[in-house]
Design an enzyme around this catalytic site. Structure first.
Site, short mmCIF file in Angstrom:
data_model
loop_
_atom_site.label_atom_id
_atom_site.label_comp_id
_atom_site.label_asym_id
_atom_site.label_seq_id
_atom_site.Cartn_x
_atom_site.Cartn_y
_atom_site.Cartn_z
CG ASP A 28 0.26 -0.26 2.37
OD1 ASP A 28 0.42 -1.28 2.55
OD2 ASP A 28 -0.78 -0.45 3.71
CD GLU A 53 7.27 1.71 6.00
OE1 GLU A 53 6.59 1.14 5.98
OE2 GLU A 53 8.13 3.25 6.00
#
Length: 533
Positions: free
Chosen positions: A296, A481
């Protein structure tokens, strides 16, 4: 495998688990919720949905309704008066310049571990019985597919007790909700994430936490969630996560049971829907389904790579999802045999074989030599090559010939200076596109190639990924991340929120790969000791 004594498969009683309150913030606070999110009381939409009320929510809503029309009403002050904003535990973590990268990761695990001894009343956080590891940054709860890749590193760091806790938590979630939610928040209950629990059970068995066969009931319950309604479909029909294709084959898609804006990204979703000519509820459903995919967001789900509002996730049958479900079917068949449940074993072997045939028919492109997602409404393959093309190798459903052709196209089109590229699209503005690279995709790609003997390409991806991680660690003393897949001073961008530090799955995959490549220069890097160019 090392045997570990335990009091039966799962222990939910070590810490009392309070009854789950599954009402979401939007349902609970109604027009107050909408006002807080649309007026941007907090810069990040996730902040408010993670707040805990200071008194009973009904009293807060009554107070808002009584006061909101008063002249000079200050919404921001009202929110801070009635809600406690979640704050990370007061732990100061400073990178030690004498630590190696593996030592740095080992020191991070306690910082990322949550101990659910007390649960905020009426908050969105769903209680869990045992300690768990969060990704980091704004992600302060347990996430489903993140956790598998995090566990790889916990194993290498010797945290068997945390693996046991995570195992019990995931079994608890499936037993309680019938599936593993996206994360342990009430607003995540309407969707899951890529179903990797079957891979977790292998890891639990390999590390001696539990026998994989102990999880057979949970594996079957998760399978029921993903396959619900599929057996009743006729060609061209879809129900929730199942799609029946023209030949009667049933494959799966991502879905979400709600068709409203995601509560943690409320204003962003409203604005995306406004820029679309489609009905808003369709856009919301596709955004939510994109969140269930874990990617996403990505051009992979878009009709127009430049417009998020063109998202069509529910129209797409993804390669990786169906590979994960093939693994789940094979795992249930194998463990049913272990339990002498031969009828069940036969049934799930047949389901896996049927899925494999459908994957070969609809998702394998023999002309191009790779796996592609399939648009079931347009009845044609998608034309965007993504790192998901390696997932069939990861779950070992490819033939040797197919695997060799996938290795060739990956080497030619997805191999970047910093590892495995996510897609070929580089100007979408979405975080799951070039130039960004992600730890879970590196791991699945490397392992998949190794399964079929393509060691040289696997090693290239591994060495390049470790180099890019160590490059930023030496410069900024942290792991993040996602990464720009080239040596540079820029951070990865794209998506709905800033780059997050931490970071669970980066730590896990990197720690595991370092153990497997003891000669790589990553072992010699130190925090904040940037080498001159």
């Amino acid at each position: 495998m090392t045997d570990i004594d335990h009091k039966g498969p799962f222990d939910y009683d070590t810490h009392a688990v309070s009854a789950a309150d599954t009402l979401t913030p939007a349902d609970r606070y109604q027009e107050l919720f909408v006002a807080v999110q649309t007026q941007r009381v907090f810069p990040d939409s996730k902040t408010f949905v993670d707040c805990a009320p200071r008194q009973h929510p009904e009293r807060i809503l009554e107070a808002y309704r009584a006061r909101s029309r008063d002249p000079g009403f200050d919404l921001r002050a009202f929110v801070h008066e009635h809600f406690s904003v979640f704050e990370l535990p007061a732990k100061e973590f400073v990178a030690n310049p004498n630590d190696s990268l593996s030592e740095h990761i080992d020191r991070l695990w306690p910082v990322l571990t949550r101990h659910p001894r007390q649960h905020p009343k009426f908050s969105s956080l769903l209680p869990l019985p045992h300690d768990y590891v969060v990704p980091g940054g704004r992600f302060t709860e347990l996430y489903y597919w993140d956790s598998y890749f995090t566990m790889l590193g916990l194993d290498e760091s010797g945290h068997c007790e945390l693996l046991r806790s995570m195992a019990d938590n995931f079994a608890y979630l499936i037993d309680t909700y019938g599936h593993v939610p996206n994360g342990n928040r009430s607003y995540y209950l309407s969707r899951s994430q890529p179903p990797v629990f079957a891979f977790m059970t292998d890891l639990f068995e390999e590390t001696g936490v539990h026998r994989a066969s102990d999880y057979l009931p949970q594996l079957r319950k998760e399978y029921a969630f993903w396959s619900e309604g599929g057996d009743q479909l006729r060609p061209g029909e879809a129900h929730r996560r199942c799609v029946c294709l023209p030949d009667g084959s049933v494959l799966n898609r991502y879905w979400d049971d709600r068709d409203t804006p995601r509560e943690e990204s409320y204003l962003e979703d409203v604005e995306t829907a406004r820029s679309s000519s489609r009905p808003a509820h369709e856009v919301y459903r596709d955004l939510r389904a994109g969140a269930e995919s874990g990617w996403d967001f990505s051009s992979r789900w878009l009709g127009d790579p430049q417009r998020l509002s063109s998202i069509r996730t529910t129209n797409i049958i993804p390669v990786d999802l169906n590979c994960f479900l093939y693994k789940l079917e094979r795992q249930i068949a194998r463990l049913s045999e272990v339990k002498s449940q031969h009828g069940c074993a036969d049934q799930f072997r047949q389901r896996a074989e049927a899925r494999l045939k459908a994957i070969d028919r609809y998702l394998w492109n023999d002309q191009r030599g790779a796996y592609f997602d399939y648009d079931w409404t347009l009845q044609k393959p998608r034309d965007n090559l993504t790192a998901a093309t390696l997932t069939p190798l990861f779950v070992q459903l490819s033939s040797a010939v197919q695997a060799a052709r996938v290795a060739d196209i990956v080497r030619e089109r997805l191999l970047a200076p910093g590892g495995l590229a996510t897609t070929e699209i580089g100007d979408s503005g979405e975080q799951w596109d070039r130039p960004n690279g992600w730890a879970p995709l590196q791991w699945m790609g490397i392992r998949g190639l190794q399964h079929y003997g393509h060691e040289a390409l696997a090693l290239q991806i591994e060495e390049r990924w470790l180099s890019i991680v160590s490059h930023l660690f030496e410069r900024e003393s942290k792991l993040v991340e996602k990464y720009v897949l080239r040596p540079c001073v820029e951070h990865a961008t794209g998506g709905e929120y800033p780059l997050q530090d931490g970071f669970g799955w980066t730590n896990g995959v990197t720690r595991k790969l370092m153990q497997e490549d003891p000669t790589h220069e990553v072992h010699r890097c130190r925090a904040g000791q940037c080498r001159s160019a």
